[in-house]
Design a protein around this motif. Structure first.
Motif, PDB file in Angstrom:
ATOM      1  N   ARG A   1       0.838  -1.214   0.000  1.00 55.32           N
ATOM      2  CA  ARG A   1       0.000   0.000   0.000  1.00 55.32           C
ATOM      3  C   ARG A   1       0.869   1.258   0.000  1.00 55.32           C
ATOM      4  O   ARG A   1       0.571   2.228  -0.678  1.00 55.32           O
ATOM      5  N   ASP A   2       1.976   1.233   0.782  1.00 57.13           N
ATOM      6  CA  ASP A   2       2.902   2.376   0.788  1.00 57.13           C
ATOM      7  C   ASP A   2       3.374   2.655  -0.626  1.00 57.13           C
ATOM      8  O   ASP A   2       3.427   3.796  -1.071  1.00 57.13           O
ATOM      9  N   TYR A   3       3.732   1.569  -1.315  1.00 45.56           N
ATOM     10  CA  TYR A   3       4.249   1.718  -2.679  1.00 45.56           C
ATOM     11  C   TYR A   3       3.176   2.329  -3.589  1.00 45.56           C
ATOM     12  O   TYR A   3       3.426   3.305  -4.286  1.00 45.56           O
ATOM     13  N   ASN A   4       1.971   1.728  -3.516  1.00 48.69           N
ATOM     14  CA  ASN A   4       0.857   2.247  -4.347  1.00 48.69           C
ATOM     15  C   ASN A   4       0.603   3.724  -4.063  1.00 48.69           C
ATOM     16  O   ASN A   4       0.486   4.538  -4.972  1.00 48.69           O
ATOM     17  N   ASP A   5       0.496   4.044  -2.768  1.00 41.56           N
ATOM     18  CA  ASP A   5       0.092   5.399  -2.377  1.00 41.56           C
ATOM     19  C   ASP A   5       1.148   6.447  -2.739  1.00 41.56           C
ATOM     20  O   ASP A   5       0.815   7.590  -3.036  1.00 41.56           O
ATOM     21  N   SER A   6       2.440   6.048  -2.710  1.00 42.63           N
ATOM     22  CA  SER A   6       3.464   7.060  -2.968  1.00 42.63           C
ATOM     23  C   SER A   6       3.939   7.069  -4.422  1.00 42.63           C
ATOM     24  O   SER A   6       4.679   7.966  -4.808  1.00 42.63           O
ATOM     25  N   HIS A   7       3.519   6.068  -5.220  1.00 49.86           N
ATOM     26  CA  HIS A   7       3.964   6.041  -6.619  1.00 49.86           C
ATOM     27  C   HIS A   7       2.861   6.352  -7.622  1.00 49.86           C
ATOM     28  O   HIS A   7       3.102   6.340  -8.822  1.00 49.86           O
ATOM     29  N   ARG A   8       1.640   6.585  -7.140  1.00 49.14           N
ATOM     30  CA  ARG A   8       0.583   6.876  -8.118  1.00 49.14           C
ATOM     31  C   ARG A   8       0.853   8.250  -8.737  1.00 49.14           C
ATOM     32  O   ARG A   8       1.507   9.112  -8.117  1.00 49.14           O
ATOM     33  N   GLU A   9       0.317   8.432  -9.951  1.00 51.83           N
ATOM     34  CA  GLU A   9       0.603   9.674 -10.675  1.00 51.83           C
ATOM     35  C   GLU A   9      -0.081  10.871 -10.048  1.00 51.83           C
ATOM     36  O   GLU A   9       0.441  11.977 -10.032  1.00 51.83           O
ATOM     37  N   ILE A  10      -1.287  10.639  -9.548  1.00 55.32           N
ATOM     38  CA  ILE A  10      -2.066  11.769  -9.050  1.00 55.32           C
ATOM     39  C   ILE A  10      -2.020  11.837  -7.526  1.00 55.32           C
ATOM     40  O   ILE A  10      -2.207  10.832  -6.845  1.00 55.32           O
ATOM     41  N   ALA A  11      -1.740  13.040  -7.015  1.00 59.03           N
ATOM     42  CA  ALA A  11      -1.706  13.299  -5.570  1.00 59.03           C
ATOM     43  C   ALA A  11      -0.992  12.202  -4.775  1.00 59.03           C
ATOM     44  O   ALA A  11      -1.540  11.642  -3.841  1.00 59.03           O
ATOM     45  N   PRO A  12       0.262  11.867  -5.144  1.00 66.06           N
ATOM     46  CA  PRO A  12       0.959  10.814  -4.399  1.00 66.06           C
ATOM     47  C   PRO A  12       1.249  11.254  -2.962  1.00 66.06           C
ATOM     48  O   PRO A  12       1.314  12.453  -2.690  1.00 66.06           O
ATOM     49  N   LEU A  13       1.390  10.249  -2.099  1.00 74.80           N
ATOM     50  CA  LEU A  13       1.722  10.554  -0.707  1.00 74.80           C
ATOM     51  C   LEU A  13       3.113  11.161  -0.638  1.00 74.80           C
ATOM     52  O   LEU A  13       4.091  10.535  -1.019  1.00 74.80           O
TER      53      LEU A  13
END
Ligand code: DC
Length: 224
Positions: free
Chosen positions: A181-193
């Motif tokens: 989830r950390d990876y998903n949340d910080s690597h998404r294109e839009i509004a990354p963590l």
């Protein structure tokens, strides 16, 4: 926008203790506490109920057509409504967590939930927690805090929480899911963590809950 309203933005990765410390801090300063993750979770639960592959961005965007998501506050406690139904318990299961992370990468979902978050913040003194509150939703928030802790410690906290609620899980699965989830949340294109430039960083590894809450309250009071 009501200029006398004060907003506190708390962002950070899954399991950093955001919800617990944000809720306690909000109570202590008399603000409402807004958990924005619950909104993404409600959209995720809706997709799961519809039997949609949550990684299918077009299908997830399509699923928004027929839903309403709302937050209501009773005695300071937040409830999330999906099509008028209170889904506050159902959104906490591990499949709902993963679905939430998937749907949160869909731009239409973020746009769909944006106004709701902004409206609540414009009308209330609030502590709002999420992933993009200080960066995107409330870039002008008076106080911004980025809360984190090591993945192992965050996984252990989440594991204990789930076991206490009677959910059968293995620690290694919780850790694996959290890293994913950390990876998903910080690597998404839009509004990354990511921390806002003007946020105060707080690493709570090795800190007790009470210490974390006290530190958050200290930071908020200092900034206010
Ligand atoms: O905080 P939480 O674990 O309840 O959040 C569930 C998911 O929702 C998380 O994986 C990322 C997403 N989320 C987001 O993208 N933006 C937010 N402001 C809050 C949550």
């Amino acid at each position: 926008m009501n200029n006398s309203v004060i907003n506190v933005a708390i962002d950070g990765p899954a399991g950093a203790g955001k919800s617990t410390v944000s809720r306690a801090a909000a109570k202590s300063i008399g603000f409402i506490y807004v958990d924005t993750g619950a909104l993404y979770r409600a959209v995720g639960v809706n997709a799961l109920r519809m039997g949609i592959d949550t990684k299918d961005k077009a299908a997830v965007a399509e699923s928004l057509k027929d839903i309403s998501v709302d937050l209501v506050f009773e005695n300071g406690e937040q409830k999330v409504l999906l099509n008028g139904e209170n889904v506050s318990v159902e959104i906490r299961t591990p499949p709902a967590s993963m679905a939430a992370s998937d749907v949160s990468a869909v731009p239409e979902v973020r746009a769909f939930l944006f106004d709701l978050q902004r409206d609540i913040a414009a009308r209330n003194n609030c502590v709002m927690d999420g992933r993009d509150i200080g960066t995107v939703v409330l870039p002008d928030a008076k106080v911004k805090i980025f809360l984190t802790a090591s993945p192992e410690e965050r996984a252990m906290r989440r594991y204990k929480e789930l076991i206490e609620k009677g959910t059968q899980v293995e620690y290694k699965d919780v850790l694996e899911e959290l890293i994913q989830r950390d990876y998903n949340d910080s690597h998404r294109e839009i509004a990354p963590l990511k921390p806002a430039q003007d946020s105060v960083m707080l690493d709570t590894t090795g800190m007790s809950l009470e210490e974390s809450v006290n530190e958050i309250i200290r930071i908020i009071k200092e900034k206010m």
